[in-house]
Scaffold this motif. Structure first.
Motif, PDB file in Angstrom:
ATOM      1  N   SER A  97       0.823  -1.214   0.000  1.00 20.37           N
ATOM      2  CA  SER A  97       0.000   0.000   0.000  1.00 20.37           C
ATOM      3  C   SER A  97       0.858   1.266   0.000  1.00 20.37           C
ATOM      4  CB  SER A  97      -0.919   0.020   1.217  1.00 20.37           C
ATOM      5  OG  SER A  97      -0.149  -0.041   2.418  1.00 20.37           O
ATOM      6  N   ASN A  98       2.115   1.126   0.404  1.00 18.14           N
ATOM      7  CA  ASN A  98       3.053   2.251   0.437  1.00 18.14           C
ATOM      8  C   ASN A  98       4.465   1.719   0.228  1.00 18.14           C
ATOM      9  OD1 ASN A  98       4.058   4.870   0.754  1.00 18.14           O
ATOM     10  ND2 ASN A  98       4.268   4.636   2.974  1.00 18.14           N
ATOM     11  N   PRO A  99       4.766   1.244  -1.006  1.00 21.70           N
ATOM     12  CA  PRO A  99       6.039   0.562  -1.243  1.00 21.70           C
ATOM     13  C   PRO A  99       7.240   1.476  -1.085  1.00 21.70           C
ATOM     14  CG  PRO A  99       4.927   1.000  -3.311  1.00 21.70           C
ATOM     15  CD  PRO A  99       3.955   1.356  -2.225  1.00 21.70           C
ATOM     16  N   GLN A 100       8.372   0.848  -0.812  1.00 21.25           N
ATOM     17  CA  GLN A 100       9.601   1.593  -0.622  1.00 21.25           C
ATOM     18  C   GLN A 100      10.114   2.153  -1.950  1.00 21.25           C
ATOM     19  OE1 GLN A 100      11.294   2.075   2.533  1.00 21.25           O
ATOM     20  NE2 GLN A 100       9.192   1.505   3.046  1.00 21.25           N
ATOM     21  N   PRO A 101      10.650   3.404  -1.935  1.00 24.10           N
ATOM     22  CA  PRO A 101      11.277   3.942  -3.149  1.00 24.10           C
ATOM     23  C   PRO A 101      12.441   3.044  -3.573  1.00 24.10           C
ATOM     24  CG  PRO A 101      10.967   5.646  -1.471  1.00 24.10           C
ATOM     25  CD  PRO A 101      10.682   4.337  -0.814  1.00 24.10           C
ATOM     26  N   PRO A 102      12.710   2.932  -4.886  1.00 24.95           N
ATOM     27  CA  PRO A 102      12.113   3.703  -5.989  1.00 24.95           C
ATOM     28  C   PRO A 102      10.879   3.043  -6.598  1.00 24.95           C
ATOM     29  CG  PRO A 102      13.909   2.388  -6.836  1.00 24.95           C
ATOM     30  CD  PRO A 102      13.839   2.098  -5.353  1.00 24.95           C
ATOM     31  N   LEU A 103      10.256   2.086  -5.914  1.00 23.62           N
ATOM     32  CA  LEU A 103       9.087   1.425  -6.469  1.00 23.62           C
ATOM     33  C   LEU A 103       7.935   2.406  -6.610  1.00 23.62           C
ATOM     34  CD1 LEU A 103       9.211  -1.952  -4.518  1.00 23.62           C
ATOM     35  CD2 LEU A 103       9.989  -1.479  -6.842  1.00 23.62           C
ATOM     36  N   ASP A 104       7.188   2.268  -7.683  1.00 25.81           N
ATOM     37  CA  ASP A 104       6.075   3.155  -7.993  1.00 25.81           C
ATOM     38  C   ASP A 104       4.801   2.615  -7.351  1.00 25.81           C
ATOM     39  OD1 ASP A 104       4.158   4.804  -9.056  1.00 25.81           O
ATOM     40  OD2 ASP A 104       4.697   4.444 -11.161  1.00 25.81           O
ATOM     41  N   PRO A 105       4.136   3.382  -6.474  1.00 23.02           N
ATOM     42  CA  PRO A 105       2.884   2.900  -5.874  1.00 23.02           C
ATOM     43  C   PRO A 105       1.837   2.515  -6.900  1.00 23.02           C
ATOM     44  CG  PRO A 105       3.675   4.860  -4.725  1.00 23.02           C
ATOM     45  CD  PRO A 105       4.535   4.701  -5.949  1.00 23.02           C
ATOM     46  N   ALA A 106       1.898   3.109  -8.092  1.00 24.72           N
ATOM     47  CA  ALA A 106       0.918   2.800  -9.139  1.00 24.72           C
ATOM     48  C   ALA A 106       1.047   1.371  -9.636  1.00 24.72           C
ATOM     49  CB  ALA A 106       1.071   3.773 -10.302  1.00 24.72           C
ATOM     50  N   ALA A 107       2.174   0.717  -9.346  1.00 31.01           N
ATOM     51  CA  ALA A 107       2.363  -0.671  -9.783  1.00 31.01           C
ATOM     52  C   ALA A 107       1.643  -1.655  -8.878  1.00 31.01           C
ATOM     53  CB  ALA A 107       3.853  -0.999  -9.827  1.00 31.01           C
TER      54      ALA A 107
END
Length: 344
Positions: A97-107
């Motif tokens: 629901s709130n992934p760690q950067p650099p992952l895109d939350p839209a994914a």
């Protein structure tokens, strides 16, 4: 029937050849320095692939979410996908629901039917005719990337990531079993013959792999029987302890009892002194029983009805050992339908 397997070169970024650091990217045990680096186990893919028939109802998540086009009896090519992180760095997702950067939350998309987030495009499954043209496709939406088993000698000894805080340690592997929903290509109506099954991980590059030394794609050769030839009727989860679906915790997984008298078996790792809740949430299945057993079949705990009006099951249990336990879920005689198995 699986006839053979062969690896092909590829990577998460979509290139046709692996990118190798000329300075020497590998650690002594073969891991790639300074990066996350996924690869697919082709041998596990080949030894697990099989063809089954399975009946789907209109209310099942597979139909609702489109991994099965229409309800009814469908013929499936099912298989295990074992993914290893052979990079030096951990893959860290965190909470979807709130992934760690650099992952895109839209994914990461919340799916109401399953009641949890999926990472879109985690795995692509393609079935190819002998001439290389596309015969059928499947798509695995990743639910929970976690430390399933240690894969290299230089990796950490303890699990770090689970369904609550997701990721995959360097030198560890994650398994999506053939019994898990979506671990298939729907081959209904395809003619008998020899095909190629191609499995690609992280094809959209959702998880950065800066130095992609190891292939993200595996291919095996499979043979499909004629549509008129009978094959085993598949179940969503094994009917015997030895065929249990591996689960991590915490987890909530949809399952079904069908036909009447069906049993669903699961297994999970437990740690000494840790308290666990094993429970069912009723869907279209009106009543369940649940047992927790040891490797030799000894019953450790069991549950029938929580109350006169609540016919779901729950076991609260503190483990006296570190190891594995097995969970059996059954419906009451004459009942079929869907439920959720939850481990907290």
């Amino acid at each position: 029937m699986v006839l053979g397997c062969a690896l092909v070169l590829g990577c998460g970024g979509g290139s046709s050849t692996p990118v190798v650091d000329p300075g020497g990217p590998l650690l002594p045990d073969g891991r790639t320095r300074g990066t996350v680096d996924f690869t697919v186990d082709a041998q596990r893919l080949a030894t697990s692939a099989r063809v089954i028939d399975r009946t789907f109802s209109a209310s099942e998540c597979s139909v609702v979410e489109g991994t099965i086009a229409v309800p009814g009896v469908r013929r499936l090519l099912v298989f295990d996908t074992l993914v290893t992180n052979l990079g030096e760095l951990d893959c860290v997702i965190g909470q979807p629901s709130n992934p760690q950067p650099p992952l895109d939350p839209a994914a990461f998309t919340y799916h109401d039917c399953h009641g949890h987030y999926h990472m879109e495009g985690y795995a692509d499954y393609q079935l190819l005719f002998a001439d290389g043209t596309l015969a059928a496709v499947g798509n695995k939406q990743g639910f929970c990337l976690l430390d399933y088993q240690r894969a290299t000698s230089g990796s950490a000894f303890q699990r770090e990531y689970n369904c609550a805080y997701q990721g995959l340690q360097s030198g560890w592997a994650d398994l999506y079993s053939a019994n898990v929903e979506g671990q298939w290509v729907d081959v209904t109506g395809l003619p008998a013959g020899t095909y190629t099954l191609r499995v690609t991980i992280n094809s959209l590059g959702t998880i950065p792999e800066a130095v992609d030394h190891y292939t993200n794609t595996a291919e095996i050769t499979v043979t499909l029987p004629s549509p008129s030839t009978g094959v085993p009727m598949g179940d969503d989860h094994g009917d015997q302890q030895g065929a249990a679906t591996p689960l991590a915790w915490p987890i909530g997984l949809l399952a079904s009892i069908d036909p009447s008298g069906d049993s669903d078996w699961f297994r999970t790792s437990v740690d000494l002194g840790v308290s666990y809740a094993f429970r069912t949430e009723l869907g279209t299945l009106a009543d369940t029983t649940l047992r927790v057993v040891a490797a030799d079949g000894t019953e450790l705990a069991s549950s029938d009805d929580l109350s006169g009006s609540d016919l779901s099951s729950r076991v609260d249990w503190t483990s006296p050992f570190t190891g594995t336990v097995w969970i059996e879920v059954k419906g009451k005689p004459g009942l079929t339908g869907g439920y959720r198995i939850v481990i907290e």
